[in-house]
Design an enzyme around this catalytic site. Structure first.
Site, short mmCIF file in Angstrom:
data_model
loop_
_atom_site.label_atom_id
_atom_site.label_comp_id
_atom_site.label_asym_id
_atom_site.label_seq_id
_atom_site.Cartn_x
_atom_site.Cartn_y
_atom_site.Cartn_z
N CYS A 272 0.82 -1.21 0.00
CA CYS A 272 0.00 0.00 0.00
C CYS A 272 0.86 1.26 0.00
O CYS A 272 0.51 2.26 -0.64
CB CYS A 272 -0.93 0.01 1.21
SG CYS A 272 -2.14 -1.34 1.22
N ARG B 114 -8.02 -4.32 -3.06
CA ARG B 114 -7.52 -3.24 -3.92
C ARG B 114 -8.49 -3.04 -5.08
O ARG B 114 -8.34 -3.63 -6.15
CB ARG B 114 -6.12 -3.60 -4.45
CG ARG B 114 -5.11 -3.80 -3.36
CD ARG B 114 -3.70 -4.01 -3.89
NE ARG B 114 -2.86 -4.55 -2.83
CZ ARG B 114 -2.37 -3.83 -1.83
NH1 ARG B 114 -2.62 -2.53 -1.76
NH2 ARG B 114 -1.64 -4.40 -0.89
#
Length: 220
Positions: free
Chosen positions: A55, A132
């Site tokens: 991330c 995601r």
């Protein structure tokens, strides 16, 4: 004895072509509503968790395309189920370690209101983290594209940029784009609907035709 039936709330998830669910959410830049972005394109993405390796690389990469998205009349919005305090601490950490200031708002979806509306949680993969997901929303607040990536795989920012450009070209000229299309390249011509149209197309010197159903032309 009659058992107690557990009621599971059925959520109608957005699909391509449907209206993007409106929401009000607290972010690192204050409260926002999706409806405030009407008239602009929006790329809204979710990430699993703050202070995680994949991330962090993604946030740096998203910031790298932020100005180019702005030039395309496109706003960028991030989201996870972490708190505002966690988001702010992580953003400061990114600025310190990568010399990168995060300019887009990041939603703190602690109650999972937005992530539930958009189907960003995949219980089979993780019941506590958002996957995601990437949603591209047009100026009329219609969902134009949905992409999901697993927790382990970082996203390709150039493909997200290319996708936005291709969607905008389709919106402007009402034409599809071929595989790997980039701005400046030829676009496709929608397939003919009648025999006469197919015949006329084969005689049109302005088109680059492989066959009657597959023709390209210069973008306007």
């Amino acid at each position: 004895m009659e058992g107690v039936k557990e009621e599971v709330e059925q959520v109608s998830l957005p699909r391509i072509g449907s209206t993007a669910p409106d929401f009000s959410a607290n972010t690192t830049q204050g409260e926002i509503r999706l409806s405030d972005y009407k008239g602009k394109w929006v790329v809204m993405f979710s990430h699993p968790a703050d202070f995680t390796p994949v991330c962090t690389t993604e946030f740096v990469a998203f910031q790298e395309i932020f100005s180019e998205l702005e030039d395309l009349n496109t706003e960028l919005i991030g989201l996870s189920v972490d708190s505002i305090s966690s988001h702010l601490a992580w953003i400061r950490n990114i600025e310190k370690n990568f010399n990168t200031s995060i300019e887009f708002p990041v939603i703190a979806d602690l109650d999972r209101n937005v992530s539930t509306k958009y189907g960003m949680i995949m219980p089979e993969e993780s019941s506590t983290e958002t996957t995601r997901a990437v949603f591209v929303i047009d100026p009329e607040q219609t969902v134009k594209s949905i992409i999901y990536y697993p927790l382990t795989t970082g996203r390709n920012m150039q493909e997200i940029l290319r996708l936005v450009k291709a969607l905008q070209k389709t919106e402007e000229e009402k034409v599809p784009t071929p595989a790997n299309w980039q701005p400046g390249e030829n676009v496709l011509v929608p397939p003919p609907k009648t025999q006469q149209e197919a015949e006329e197309r084969s005689q049109d010197d302005s088109l680059e035709c492989i066959d009657w159903y597959l023709c390209k032309k210069k973008a306007e």
